[in-house]
Design an enzyme around this catalytic site. Sequence first.
Site, PDB file in Angstrom:
ATOM      1  N   SER A  75       5.875 -56.630  59.094  1.00 22.76           N
ATOM      2  CA  SER A  75       4.457 -56.954  59.450  1.00 22.76           C
ATOM      3  C   SER A  75       3.508 -55.886  58.803  1.00 22.76           C
ATOM      4  O   SER A  75       4.143 -55.041  58.196  1.00 22.76           O
ATOM      5  CB  SER A  75       3.956 -56.999  60.848  1.00 22.76           C
ATOM      6  OG  SER A  75       2.848 -56.922  61.181  1.00 22.76           O
ATOM      7  N   TYR A  96       4.373 -51.885  68.984  1.00 22.75           N
ATOM      8  CA  TYR A  96       4.641 -52.911  68.151  1.00 22.75           C
ATOM      9  C   TYR A  96       4.422 -52.519  66.591  1.00 22.75           C
ATOM     10  O   TYR A  96       5.637 -52.531  65.700  1.00 22.75           O
ATOM     11  CB  TYR A  96       3.703 -54.112  68.187  1.00 22.75           C
ATOM     12  CG  TYR A  96       4.024 -55.266  67.240  1.00 22.75           C
ATOM     13  CD1 TYR A  96       4.820 -56.008  67.278  1.00 22.75           C
ATOM     14  CD2 TYR A  96       2.860 -55.378  66.211  1.00 22.75           C
ATOM     15  CE1 TYR A  96       5.114 -57.274  66.032  1.00 22.75           C
ATOM     16  CE2 TYR A  96       3.240 -56.594  65.196  1.00 22.75           C
ATOM     17  CZ  TYR A  96       4.443 -57.332  64.963  1.00 22.75           C
ATOM     18  OH  TYR A  96       4.628 -58.327  64.151  1.00 22.75           O
TER      19      TYR A  96
END
Length: 272
Positions: A135, A148
């Site tokens: 990501s 995350y």
Amino acid sequence: MPSEKTVLITGASTGIGRVTAEFFAAKGWNVAATMRSPEKSDLASKSDRIKLFKLDVTDQVSVDRAVQDVIGHFGGIDVLVNNAGYGLLGPFEAQTDEQIRRQFETNVFGVMNVTRAVLPHMRERKQGRIVNVGSAAGRLTLPLYSMYCATKWALEGFSESLWFELRQHNIKVKIIEPGMIKTDFFERSREVATKEGLTAYDEFVSLVMPNLKAWEDAGAEPVVVARSIWRASTSFWPRLRYQPNATLSVWARGWVPGHLSVRLVRRLFNAW
């Protein structure tokens, strides 16, 4: 069958994983689409090149069995796409030890479990590619996504280091760093941490959450990521990182002074 290319994709039930499975099938590849509950998916009906396999990335027995089943059915694995993952969202103080461990078990150790299971096969064949879907949050940070982001930053270090040691075996490692993508990730692939009696972050959460959701709604379609995964899987260019819908933000993080980039994120997400 063995002369055809085969890709194994984790987390293929929905979102980026599902779109990527359909994309590779349309390109003529055999697709081993893995997920925890294949009996609930209609993905196999989209192409006769797609076959579903049960795989839970947090269960090594499940991983080993699925990898052997895929090899037995298709004759080999040319590309592994580690896509399975989810986001733990909310103030760190509200997150339990169990929630934090589960986040790392899926997003980091899950990638390692599947990679370790596939590597002996790729080494024996002296070829293969491992494409890890990270990501842009592995290169920069977002408010309320501390765990995350931590897992995606860990994935960056793991992937880059692995890139060095696998080159001698003709196994290439790639990292995909998507920006905001328009999927059901915000509703489905996330877990919101709350703690009874903890109200100190309520105002901050109420200001930031709508902005996070608005950014996702304005994101690119998941096929943009599927195209990057395809390029990473097939291109001969010795490129490590791909940034679908995130090139500018990742570039800015590398060139804009730290205090200014943090201030920009605060302004974008109303995280004051």
